[in-house]
Design a protein around this motif. Sequence first.
Motif, PDB file in Angstrom:
ATOM      1  N   HIS A   1       0.752  -1.065  -0.178  1.00  0.00           N
ATOM      2  CA  HIS A   1       0.037  -0.062  -0.183  1.00  0.00           C
ATOM      3  C   HIS A   1       0.818   1.466   0.473  1.00  0.00           C
ATOM      4  O   HIS A   1       0.738   2.444  -0.821  1.00  0.00           O
ATOM      5  N   PHE A   2       1.931   0.988   0.709  1.00  0.00           N
ATOM      6  CA  PHE A   2       3.137   2.227   0.957  1.00  0.00           C
ATOM      7  C   PHE A   2       3.660   2.319   0.061  1.00  0.00           C
ATOM      8  O   PHE A   2       3.383   3.474  -1.205  1.00  0.00           O
ATOM      9  N   TYR A   3       4.041   1.106  -1.356  1.00  0.00           N
ATOM     10  CA  TYR A   3       4.693   1.145  -2.050  1.00  0.00           C
ATOM     11  C   TYR A   3       3.708   2.139  -3.743  1.00  0.00           C
ATOM     12  O   TYR A   3       3.743   3.302  -4.324  1.00  0.00           O
ATOM     13  N   ARG A   4       2.376   1.801  -3.822  1.00  0.00           N
ATOM     14  CA  ARG A   4       1.710   2.589  -4.556  1.00  0.00           C
ATOM     15  C   ARG A   4       1.614   4.089  -4.106  1.00  0.00           C
ATOM     16  O   ARG A   4       1.404   5.344  -5.078  1.00  0.00           O
ATOM     17  N   GLU A   5       1.616   4.708  -3.257  1.00  0.00           N
ATOM     18  CA  GLU A   5       1.778   6.094  -2.652  1.00  0.00           C
ATOM     19  C   GLU A   5       2.979   6.687  -3.141  1.00  0.00           C
ATOM     20  O   GLU A   5       2.956   7.764  -3.510  1.00  0.00           O
ATOM     21  N   MET A   6       4.011   5.767  -2.966  1.00  0.00           N
ATOM     22  CA  MET A   6       5.084   6.865  -3.708  1.00  0.00           C
ATOM     23  C   MET A   6       5.399   6.347  -5.045  1.00  0.00           C
ATOM     24  O   MET A   6       5.832   6.907  -5.818  1.00  0.00           O
ATOM     25  N   ARG A   7       4.652   5.337  -5.915  1.00  0.00           N
ATOM     26  CA  ARG A   7       4.121   5.696  -7.359  1.00  0.00           C
ATOM     27  C   ARG A   7       3.723   6.538  -7.596  1.00  0.00           C
ATOM     28  O   ARG A   7       4.128   7.521  -8.372  1.00  0.00           O
ATOM     29  N   ARG A   8       2.092   6.950  -6.952  1.00  0.00           N
ATOM     30  CA  ARG A   8       1.827   8.093  -7.022  1.00  0.00           C
ATOM     31  C   ARG A   8       2.811   9.386  -7.042  1.00  0.00           C
ATOM     32  O   ARG A   8       2.241  10.005  -7.750  1.00  0.00           O
ATOM     33  N   LYS A   9       2.970   9.102  -5.946  1.00  0.00           N
ATOM     34  CA  LYS A   9       3.744  10.487  -5.561  1.00  0.00           C
ATOM     35  C   LYS A   9       4.933  10.936  -6.645  1.00  0.00           C
ATOM     36  O   LYS A   9       4.908  12.496  -6.828  1.00  0.00           O
ATOM     37  N   THR A  10       5.535   9.587  -7.332  1.00  0.00           N
ATOM     38  CA  THR A  10       6.058  10.066  -8.034  1.00  0.00           C
ATOM     39  C   THR A  10       6.307  10.272  -9.231  1.00  0.00           C
ATOM     40  O   THR A  10       7.234  10.587 -10.386  1.00  0.00           O
ATOM     41  N   GLY A  11       4.838   9.657  -9.592  1.00  0.00           N
ATOM     42  CA  GLY A  11       4.717   9.484 -11.036  1.00  0.00           C
ATOM     43  C   GLY A  11       5.499   8.196 -11.841  1.00  0.00           C
ATOM     44  O   GLY A  11       5.247   7.827 -13.203  1.00  0.00           O
ATOM     45  N   ILE A  12       6.669   7.956 -11.012  1.00  0.00           N
ATOM     46  CA  ILE A  12       7.100   6.630 -11.867  1.00  0.00           C
ATOM     47  C   ILE A  12       6.723   5.359 -12.068  1.00  0.00           C
ATOM     48  O   ILE A  12       5.545   4.872 -11.041  1.00  0.00           O
ATOM     49  N   LEU A  13       6.705   4.729 -13.690  1.00  0.00           N
ATOM     50  CA  LEU A  13       5.895   3.354 -13.929  1.00  0.00           C
ATOM     51  C   LEU A  13       3.932   4.451 -13.984  1.00  0.00           C
ATOM     52  O   LEU A  13       3.447   3.127 -13.244  1.00  0.00           O
ATOM     53  N   MET A  14       3.978   5.556 -14.018  1.00  0.00           N
ATOM     54  CA  MET A  14       2.215   4.989 -13.560  1.00  0.00           C
ATOM     55  C   MET A  14       2.312   6.148 -15.385  1.00  0.00           C
ATOM     56  O   MET A  14       2.270   6.473 -16.359  1.00  0.00           O
ATOM     57  N   ALA A  15       0.565   5.454 -15.922  1.00  0.00           N
ATOM     58  CA  ALA A  15       0.085   5.953 -16.479  1.00  0.00           C
ATOM     59  C   ALA A  15      -0.538   7.339 -16.846  1.00  0.00           C
ATOM     60  O   ALA A  15      -1.400   7.287 -15.622  1.00  0.00           O
ATOM     61  N   ASP A  16      -0.441   7.456 -17.935  1.00  0.00           N
ATOM     62  CA  ASP A  16      -1.415   8.864 -17.871  1.00  0.00           C
ATOM     63  C   ASP A  16      -2.686   8.872 -17.227  1.00  0.00           C
ATOM     64  O   ASP A  16      -3.088   9.604 -16.442  1.00  0.00           O
ATOM     65  N   ASP A  17      -3.687   7.916 -17.397  1.00  0.00           N
ATOM     66  CA  ASP A  17      -4.875   8.306 -16.509  1.00  0.00           C
ATOM     67  C   ASP A  17      -5.052   7.499 -14.661  1.00  0.00           C
ATOM     68  O   ASP A  17      -5.717   7.167 -14.201  1.00  0.00           O
ATOM     69  N   GLY A  18      -3.783   7.792 -14.925  1.00  0.00           N
ATOM     70  CA  GLY A  18      -3.729   7.354 -12.947  1.00  0.00           C
ATOM     71  C   GLY A  18      -3.849   5.980 -12.751  1.00  0.00           C
ATOM     72  O   GLY A  18      -3.418   6.009 -11.582  1.00  0.00           O
ATOM     73  N   LYS A  19      -3.160   4.943 -13.986  1.00  0.00           N
ATOM     74  CA  LYS A  19      -3.016   3.706 -13.398  1.00  0.00           C
ATOM     75  C   LYS A  19      -1.637   2.848 -13.680  1.00  0.00           C
ATOM     76  O   LYS A  19      -0.842   3.588 -13.910  1.00  0.00           O
ATOM     77  N   PRO A  20      -1.006   1.804 -12.937  1.00  0.00           N
ATOM     78  CA  PRO A  20      -0.140   1.839 -13.037  1.00  0.00           C
ATOM     79  C   PRO A  20       0.203   1.255 -14.477  1.00  0.00           C
ATOM     80  O   PRO A  20      -0.490   1.014 -15.431  1.00  0.00           O
ATOM     81  N   GLU A  21       1.722   1.774 -14.585  1.00  0.00           N
ATOM     82  CA  GLU A  21       1.340   1.300 -16.201  1.00  0.00           C
ATOM     83  C   GLU A  21       2.461  -0.212 -16.104  1.00  0.00           C
ATOM     84  O   GLU A  21       1.714  -1.311 -15.886  1.00  0.00           O
ATOM     85  N   GLY A  22       0.827  -0.987 -17.004  1.00  0.00           N
ATOM     86  CA  GLY A  22       1.080  -2.061 -17.926  1.00  0.00           C
ATOM     87  C   GLY A  22      -0.056  -2.790 -16.700  1.00  0.00           C
ATOM     88  O   GLY A  22      -0.347  -3.927 -16.982  1.00  0.00           O
ATOM     89  N   GLY A  23      -0.910  -2.546 -15.937  1.00  0.00           N
ATOM     90  CA  GLY A  23      -2.102  -2.440 -15.690  1.00  0.00           C
ATOM     91  C   GLY A  23      -1.422  -2.889 -14.278  1.00  0.00           C
ATOM     92  O   GLY A  23      -2.746  -2.804 -13.166  1.00  0.00           O
ATOM     93  N   GLU A  24      -0.643  -3.564 -14.080  1.00  0.00           N
ATOM     94  CA  GLU A  24      -0.628  -4.051 -12.585  1.00  0.00           C
ATOM     95  C   GLU A  24       0.630  -2.448 -11.941  1.00  0.00           C
ATOM     96  O   GLU A  24       1.644  -2.659 -12.139  1.00  0.00           O
ATOM     97  N   TRP A  25       0.898  -2.908 -10.453  1.00  0.00           N
ATOM     98  CA  TRP A  25       1.065  -2.708  -9.818  1.00  0.00           C
ATOM     99  C   TRP A  25       2.537  -3.247  -9.125  1.00  0.00           C
ATOM    100  O   TRP A  25       3.487  -3.058  -8.995  1.00  0.00           O
ATOM    101  N   ASN A  26       2.501  -4.095  -9.351  1.00  0.00           N
ATOM    102  CA  ASN A  26       2.950  -5.187  -8.750  1.00  0.00           C
ATOM    103  C   ASN A  26       3.672  -6.583  -9.862  1.00  0.00           C
ATOM    104  O   ASN A  26       2.379  -6.863  -9.518  1.00  0.00           O
ATOM    105  N   TYR A  27       4.418  -6.950 -10.665  1.00  0.00           N
ATOM    106  CA  TYR A  27       4.852  -7.703 -11.229  1.00  0.00           C
ATOM    107  C   TYR A  27       5.933  -8.763 -10.680  1.00  0.00           C
ATOM    108  O   TYR A  27       6.446  -9.844 -10.945  1.00  0.00           O
ATOM    109  N   ASP A  28       5.216  -9.289  -9.418  1.00  0.00           N
ATOM    110  CA  ASP A  28       6.784 -10.456  -8.527  1.00  0.00           C
ATOM    111  C   ASP A  28       6.329 -11.702  -8.395  1.00  0.00           C
ATOM    112  O   ASP A  28       7.265 -12.517  -9.248  1.00  0.00           O
ATOM    113  N   GLU A  29       5.168 -11.742  -9.452  1.00  0.00           N
ATOM    114  CA  GLU A  29       4.648 -13.348  -9.970  1.00  0.00           C
ATOM    115  C   GLU A  29       5.513 -13.769 -11.248  1.00  0.00           C
ATOM    116  O   GLU A  29       5.697 -15.040 -11.492  1.00  0.00           O
TER     117      GLU A  29
END
Length: 522
Positions: free
Chosen positions: A157-185
């Motif tokens: 949850h914290f990480y998503r905040e940091m992604r939003r804060k920096t805009g890193i790997l974020m698409a223009d519509d406010g969604k994560p780049e590639g559609g997922e927040w986390n590609y751990d799998e």
Amino acid sequence: MASDKPILVPVLGDQLTRDLASIRGRTKDDTVILMMEVWDEATYVKHHKQKIALIFSAMRHFAAELEDAGWTVDYVKLTDPDNAGSFTGEVARAIERHQPRAIQIVEAGEWRVQQAIEEWPDKFDCEVEILTDDRFLCSLSEFNDWAENRKTLRMEHFYREMRRKTGILMADDGKPEGGEWNYDEDNRASPKEDMDPPARPLFEPDEITRECIDLVEEKFGDHFGSLENFGWPVTRDEAEKAADAFFAERIEKFGKFQDAMVYGQDDLYHSMLSTSINLGLLDPVELCRRAEQAYQDGKAPINSAEGFIRQLIGWREYVRGFYWRFMPDLESNNALNAQRALPEFYWTGETDMRCLADSIRSTKENAHAHHIQRLMVLGNFALIAGLSPREVQDWYLVVYADAYQWVELPNVAAMILYADGGKLASKPYAASGNYINKMSNYCSDCTYSVSKKTEENACPFNSLYWRFMDRHRDRLESNPRIGRIYSNWDRMGEEKQQAYLDRAESFLDTLEPAQDGWARND
Ligand code: FAD
Ligand code: DLZ
Ligand code: SF4
């Protein structure tokens, strides 16, 4: 009118950047930068020899860089006959020398050091200003605001905040780049596939580094580890070269093989940048932007870029906030009441368990082991064997060149040992030999058999795993991420269960406790 008296700016060993809040914006003609090699810091635990040589060399190089740029630097060497031994003692001496009108220092990374600094306003007869360390993306107050009123703290949850804060790997519509927040799998490929990681650059020690190496051999010769392979970046230029090599050659497969382990191969596709980042030689957010760029340029798949970014603006920032929120209690937490002494083999590497022997060899030779060795081999064993958190904490703080308590302690006490009772992680990272076999090539040539469960030559991780589960049933059974394991345990029946428990106990009886004197001076 400006006073003739300067501002004294102490710069600590892990604050080696001109962008530091206490340096940037200051004028050179009324500033004295103080850097201190002190006995207290070099000996509060018996750090790996490479760790001390690295910090001293990086400090000396940074001081020279500042002087070349026109700053006045007062550099106190460890061998100075009047060395006061501590930061506070050295600042007192520097006040005598420079009669500053004020002291400005950036807050310390470690609780122990920060406690000492907070006493300075009462101790010294000049103004003391303690500045926020804005090399981190998330300030401590921002972390506390985020954590307040949450029932559970979770990195994701914290990480998503940091992604939003920096805009890193974020698409223009406010969604994560590639559609997922986390590609751990997609970060769990087995090393049995083709792997051919290029060697990372090693930096030939120059005269300054060689002097530090000689000093360490002379003064800290009985500390753990070898200096033979010293090749860490000690300047910003070298650190940038190391980063360039990572982004050119290794980031592509970083994600895929993030959790892989291969006997005798120490770096794989990891960045090997933690020592430089923690010293202040590299800016973590800049590195994340480079990873994002590599993805946009088609040079790294999303699971690599996201995996790398998650470690830096996710885990690294999260553990730092967590550390300051739960110190000083975190140091003494022992929710699972683990009391067993650290075995001697953690220091000598002498064990027939091939996964542990290889991870400890790398630790000794390089002052480094990669994440999954720290977590799922060394850490997992410590957890399921019930090793004392204090002793395990000391070990990790000693042996890694990137170890500072703010990052080491949450990873050790909370992530691997669950000593915080689950504030950081949703479940203990306990695993049997199966996991190690899946993610490594260790087991095929091990003295123990990973497929055996209770026999004399059975992999110790197998029985220790069930012993751990059995001992902590009350606490873990209600955990939705673990609970169903107990139906497997119950299905085994009493005889099989007892065989597991007996095998675990007979193995534990063979462990020699570590002798005193490895981690701390008596
Ligand atoms: P990479 O795999 O390339 O990862 C990139 C960067 O992400 C690292 O350089 C590091 O800055 C950051 N990172 C990755 N994982 C973590 C994490 N869990 N916590 C914080 N930052 C992370 N890291 C330290 O810097 N110092 C420590 O003392 C330390 N102790 C650890 C103890 C345990 C028990 C565990 C499980 C992990 C520990 N880590 C520590 C985290 C991680 O193992 C190292 O940062 C990593 O192995 C360093 O190698 P690398 O630079 O090649 O990392
Ligand atoms: C780890 C370390 C060591 C071995 N020596 C010094 C030193 O002599 N001077 C110094 O400024 N810092 C050193 N450090 C780092 C500190 O122990 C500590 O981790 C940082 O100051 C962060 O609080
Ligand atoms: Fe480690 Fe067990 Fe595999 Fe041996 S068999 S390498 S002890 S996991």
